[in-house]
Design a protein around this motif. Structure first.
Motif, PDB file in Angstrom:
ATOM      1  N   ALA A 145      -4.598  -5.238  12.907  1.00 31.67           N
ATOM      2  CA  ALA A 145      -5.159  -3.891  12.843  1.00 31.67           C
ATOM      3  C   ALA A 145      -4.216  -2.978  12.076  1.00 31.67           C
ATOM      4  O   ALA A 145      -3.000  -2.996  12.288  1.00 31.67           O
ATOM      5  N   VAL A 146      -4.778  -2.193  11.177  1.00 35.94           N
ATOM      6  CA  VAL A 146      -4.036  -1.130  10.507  1.00 35.94           C
ATOM      7  C   VAL A 146      -4.633   0.176  11.022  1.00 35.94           C
ATOM      8  O   VAL A 146      -5.798   0.488  10.756  1.00 35.94           O
ATOM      9  N   CYS A 147      -3.855   0.938  11.783  1.00 33.97           N
ATOM     10  CA  CYS A 147      -4.393   2.110  12.468  1.00 33.97           C
ATOM     11  C   CYS A 147      -3.269   3.084  12.772  1.00 33.97           C
ATOM     12  O   CYS A 147      -2.085   2.744  12.636  1.00 33.97           O
ATOM     13  N   SER A 148      -3.629   4.300  13.183  1.00 35.62           N
ATOM     14  CA  SER A 148      -2.615   5.268  13.564  1.00 35.62           C
ATOM     15  C   SER A 148      -1.979   4.850  14.886  1.00 35.62           C
ATOM     16  O   SER A 148      -2.618   4.232  15.732  1.00 35.62           O
ATOM     17  N   PRO A 208       5.450   1.219   2.163  1.00 30.64           N
ATOM     18  CA  PRO A 208       5.907   2.584   2.434  1.00 30.64           C
ATOM     19  C   PRO A 208       5.121   3.240   3.569  1.00 30.64           C
ATOM     20  O   PRO A 208       4.016   2.820   3.897  1.00 30.64           O
ATOM     21  N   GLU A 209       5.707   4.275   4.147  1.00 31.74           N
ATOM     22  CA  GLU A 209       5.102   4.931   5.295  1.00 31.74           C
ATOM     23  C   GLU A 209       3.759   5.553   4.937  1.00 31.74           C
ATOM     24  O   GLU A 209       3.574   6.108   3.849  1.00 31.74           O
ATOM     25  N   LEU A 210       2.814   5.458   5.869  1.00 31.62           N
ATOM     26  CA  LEU A 210       1.527   6.137   5.780  1.00 31.62           C
ATOM     27  C   LEU A 210       1.370   6.937   7.060  1.00 31.62           C
ATOM     28  O   LEU A 210       1.518   6.386   8.157  1.00 31.62           O
ATOM     29  N   GLU A 213      -7.907   6.358   2.977  1.00 32.73           N
ATOM     30  CA  GLU A 213      -6.454   6.554   2.923  1.00 32.73           C
ATOM     31  C   GLU A 213      -5.728   5.216   2.984  1.00 32.73           C
ATOM     32  O   GLU A 213      -4.739   4.994   2.274  1.00 32.73           O
ATOM     33  N   ILE A 214      -6.230   4.321   3.817  1.00 33.25           N
ATOM     34  CA  ILE A 214      -5.618   2.999   3.941  1.00 33.25           C
ATOM     35  C   ILE A 214      -5.832   2.183   2.664  1.00 33.25           C
ATOM     36  O   ILE A 214      -4.918   1.493   2.189  1.00 33.25           O
ATOM     37  N   PHE A 215      -7.036   2.272   2.087  1.00 37.85           N
ATOM     38  CA  PHE A 215      -7.296   1.568   0.818  1.00 37.85           C
ATOM     39  C   PHE A 215      -6.328   2.052  -0.262  1.00 37.85           C
ATOM     40  O   PHE A 215      -5.824   1.253  -1.066  1.00 37.85           O
ATOM     41  N   SER A 216      -6.071   3.353  -0.298  1.00 34.29           N
ATOM     42  CA  SER A 216      -5.128   3.892  -1.284  1.00 34.29           C
ATOM     43  C   SER A 216      -3.729   3.332  -1.054  1.00 34.29           C
ATOM     44  O   SER A 216      -2.996   3.051  -2.009  1.00 34.29           O
ATOM     45  N   TRP A 217      -3.360   3.161   0.205  1.00 38.52           N
ATOM     46  CA  TRP A 217      -2.042   2.588   0.527  1.00 38.52           C
ATOM     47  C   TRP A 217      -1.951   1.148   0.033  1.00 38.52           C
ATOM     48  O   TRP A 217      -0.902   0.721  -0.460  1.00 38.52           O
ATOM     49  N   PHE A 218      -3.058   0.406   0.149  1.00 43.48           N
ATOM     50  CA  PHE A 218      -3.056  -0.990  -0.310  1.00 43.48           C
ATOM     51  C   PHE A 218      -3.043  -1.095  -1.835  1.00 43.48           C
ATOM     52  O   PHE A 218      -2.742  -2.167  -2.373  1.00 43.48           O
ATOM     53  N   VAL A 260       5.996  -3.873   7.496  1.00 41.33           N
ATOM     54  CA  VAL A 260       5.089  -4.690   6.691  1.00 41.33           C
ATOM     55  C   VAL A 260       4.612  -3.887   5.486  1.00 41.33           C
ATOM     56  O   VAL A 260       4.444  -2.664   5.551  1.00 41.33           O
ATOM     57  N   THR A 261       4.364  -4.583   4.387  1.00 36.94           N
ATOM     58  CA  THR A 261       3.966  -3.967   3.129  1.00 36.94           C
ATOM     59  C   THR A 261       2.524  -4.363   2.798  1.00 36.94           C
ATOM     60  O   THR A 261       1.964  -5.276   3.422  1.00 36.94           O
ATOM     61  N   PRO A 262       1.927  -3.732   1.787  1.00 39.70           N
ATOM     62  CA  PRO A 262       0.595  -4.160   1.340  1.00 39.70           C
ATOM     63  C   PRO A 262       0.573  -5.630   0.932  1.00 39.70           C
ATOM     64  O   PRO A 262      -0.398  -6.341   1.213  1.00 39.70           O
TER      65      PRO A 262
END
Length: 298
Positions: A236-239, A259-261, A201-206, A180-182
C-alpha cells in the motif's frame, strides 16, 4: 411543500416498520397516521411503502428517508443555533482517518472547558464525503487532507504535514530497507487510495513508472488497507494516517518514501456572510490552538 411534522411521521413508520408501532412513537392514532402517509404518497405522486405484514420502503421511500433525516437534522440544528443564548449548542465536525484525531479531541475538550454548554457531533469520512455533508449544511466544519478543492471554503492549514509511506508484509524484501523509491515499488502489486486526486499525486511521484503500475486494489480506509496488506494483496502507498494495530506489528512493516511525498491538512468552513456565533468562536479558538504563532489562513 412537505411539513416537518409529516417527515417525522414518515421516519417513524420507516424506522418501526409498522403503522401501529409508529403511531405510538409519534403519539397519534393508527388511522390518522395511516391517512397521513397515504396523503403524503398522493402529494408526492409516488409509492413510498410496500404494505404487508410488515411495512417496508420502496426505492422512493428509501430516497425520502435519507432526505428526511438530513432535513430534520438541519432543522434541529438551525433551531438550536437561533435559540441558544451565549456560546452553546451543537457543533458538527467532519474528520478523516488522520493522525490529528487526537489533536481534534484535545481541541474539543479544551473548548468545552471554556464553553461547557457546547456539545459535539463528529462525522468520519473521506474528504469528499465531509465536503458533501458540509454542502448540505449538516456539518459546520471539517478537517481535509490535501489535495482537495477548497475554493468554496474559508480555511487554514495545520503546520504539521502527513507523509506518505509504503505499507508491506514484513516478509517483503523491501522491509529490510530504511526507505523505498519508485524503482523499488514499480514491480510490486500496489494498493492505492480511492480518491483520484490523491492517486494523481502518487502517480507523479512514480514519474516514468506511473504508466506501468500494477494496481491490485484501491481503498479509502487505512485500517482496511492494512488488512489487505496482511493478506497479501500488495504493497500500500498511502498517507501515514494511523498506527499499525495491536497484533499486526510483526506482520506489517511501514517504510517512508524516498524522495519524500507529503500532504497538508486544512480546517475548512463554508464561505458565508453569516455564521453562527458558536462556529465563529470555535474557528477562532482552533486557530489559536493549532497556530499559536499565527499564519496559514486563507
Amino acid at each position: 411543500m412537505i411539513e416537518l411534522r409529516l417527515l417525522k411521521y414518515f421516519l417513524a413508520v420507516a424506522n418501526e416498520g409498522s403503522i401501529t408501532r409508529a403511531a405510538e412513537v409519534v403519539h397519534t392514532s393508527q388511522p390518522n397516521l395511516s391517512r397521513q402517509m397515504q396523503e403524503l404518497e398522493e402529494s408526492l405522486g409516488c409509492r413510498l411503502f410496500e404494505r404487508g405484514k410488515a411495512v417496508s420502503l420502496t426505492d422512493s421511500g428509501e430516497f425520502l428517508k435519507r432526505r428526511a433525516e438530513e432535513i430534520l437534522s438541519l432543522a434541529a440544528k438551525t433551531e438550536s443555533e437561533l435559540s441558544s443564548e451565549g456560546i452553546s449548542g451543537t457543533l458538527s465536525v467532519g474528520i478523516g482517518e488522520i493522525k490529528f484525531v487526537h489533536d481534534v479531541a484535545r481541541l474539543a475538550v479544551e473548548f468545552k472547558k471554556i464553553h461547557p454548554n457546547v456539545s459535539f457531533e463528529f462525522f468520519t469520512g473521506t474528504a469528499d464525503q465531509v465536503k458533501e455533508q458540509m454542502e448540505k449544511g449538516i456539518l459546520d466544519t471539517g478537517l481535509l487532507i490535501e489535495p482537495v478543492e477548497i475554493e468554496k471554503y474559508s480555511f487554514f492549514r495545520l503546520p504539521e504535514k502527513l507523509r506518505y509511506v509504503a505499507v508491506m508484509q514484513s516478509s517483503c524484501p523491501l522491509a529490510a530497507q530504511n526507505s523505498v523509491t519508485p524503482d523499488d515499488l514499480a514491480g510490486f502489486p500496489l494498493i492505492l487510495p480511492t480518491r483520484m486526486n490523491v492517486r494523481n499525486e502518487i502517480f507523479s511521484w512514480f514519474a516514468s513508472h506511473a504508466g506501468g503500475l500494477n494496481i491490485a486494489a484501491v481503498s479509502n480506509l487505512r485500517m482496511n488497507t492494512n488488512i489487505l496488506v496482511q493478506n497479501g494483496m500488495g504493497i500500500a502507498v498511502c498517507s501515514d494516517t494511523v498506527s499499525v494495530s495491536d497484533g499486526a506489528e510483526q506482520q506489517i512493516t511501514v517504510r517512508p518514501l524516498e524522495p519524500e511525498l507529503s500532504s497538508t491538512v486544512v480546517l475548512v468552513w463554508k464561505k458565508s456572510l453569516a455564521h453562527s456565533h458558536l462556529l465563529e468562536e470555535f474557528i477562532s479558538f482552533a486557530k489559536q490552538f493549532f497556530l499559536p504563532d499565527g499564519g496559514g489562513t486563507d
